[in-house]
Design a protein around this motif. Structure first.
Motif, PDB file in Angstrom:
ATOM      1  N   UNK A  59       0.804  -1.224   0.000  1.00 43.73           N
ATOM      2  CA  UNK A  59       0.000   0.000   0.000  1.00 43.73           C
ATOM      3  C   UNK A  59       0.842   1.282   0.000  1.00 43.73           C
ATOM      4  N   UNK A  60       2.057   1.210   0.519  1.00 42.65           N
ATOM      5  CA  UNK A  60       2.915   2.389   0.573  1.00 42.65           C
ATOM      6  C   UNK A  60       3.772   2.607  -0.669  1.00 42.65           C
ATOM      7  N   UNK A  61       3.683   1.691  -1.622  1.00 45.07           N
ATOM      8  CA  UNK A  61       4.533   1.781  -2.811  1.00 45.07           C
ATOM      9  C   UNK A  61       4.337   3.070  -3.597  1.00 45.07           C
ATOM     10  N   UNK A  62       3.107   3.489  -3.883  1.00 46.43           N
ATOM     11  CA  UNK A  62       2.950   4.733  -4.644  1.00 46.43           C
ATOM     12  C   UNK A  62       3.573   5.949  -3.950  1.00 46.43           C
ATOM     13  N   UNK A  63       3.450   6.012  -2.632  1.00 41.14           N
ATOM     14  CA  UNK A  63       4.055   7.138  -1.900  1.00 41.14           C
ATOM     15  C   UNK A  63       5.574   7.058  -1.944  1.00 41.14           C
ATOM     16  N   UNK A  64       6.111   5.845  -1.848  1.00 39.65           N
ATOM     17  CA  UNK A  64       7.572   5.681  -1.910  1.00 39.65           C
ATOM     18  C   UNK A  64       8.105   6.072  -3.280  1.00 39.65           C
ATOM     19  N   UNK A  65       7.401   5.671  -4.328  1.00 38.01           N
ATOM     20  CA  UNK A  65       7.805   6.026  -5.696  1.00 38.01           C
ATOM     21  C   UNK A  65       7.743   7.544  -5.877  1.00 38.01           C
ATOM     22  N   UNK A  66       6.677   8.157  -5.395  1.00 35.26           N
ATOM     23  CA  UNK A  66       6.541   9.620  -5.517  1.00 35.26           C
ATOM     24  C   UNK A  66       7.651  10.337  -4.760  1.00 35.26           C
ATOM     25  N   UNK A  67       7.980   9.848  -3.564  1.00 32.43           N
ATOM     26  CA  UNK A  67       9.046  10.476  -2.773  1.00 32.43           C
ATOM     27  C   UNK A  67      10.403  10.328  -3.454  1.00 32.43           C
ATOM     28  N   UNK A  68      10.655   9.140  -4.013  1.00 35.68           N
ATOM     29  CA  UNK A  68      11.929   8.925  -4.712  1.00 35.68           C
ATOM     30  C   UNK A  68      12.039   9.850  -5.912  1.00 35.68           C
TER      31      UNK A  68
END
Length: 81
Positions: A59-68
């Motif tokens: 569930x946190x993947x989209x936020x991690x991708x956006x942060x990266x």
């Protein structure tokens, strides 16, 4: 009996994680198809967020991708682990 052929791939850091991924996949397919018996690839990966098969479903993947990406790092799905 002669020793098996070994492909050695020495790739300089190029700044494109998708290219690194494509080269690794192409070498794996060469071995799978029997075009090469052994392959050794040595390279220095470029800075990136590399997500595994299960990571991309988190569930946190989209936020991690956006942060990266906001920090200037590309995000890719890695081949293993």
């Amino acid at each position: 009996m002669s020793p098996p052929e070994v492909i050695v791939s020495l790739a300089p850091q190029r700044g494109e994680p998708a290219l690194d991924h494509a080269v690794s996949l192409a070498l794996l397919r060469c071995v799978q198809a029997g075009e090469a018996e052994r392959v050794v690839r040595m390279w220095r990966p470029v800075p990136a967020l590399a997500l595994g098969r299960l990571d991309v479903r988190s569930p946190g993947a989209p936020a991690a991708v956006a942060a990266a990406r906001a920090a200037g790092f590309p995000a890719i799905r890695r081949l293993s682990g």
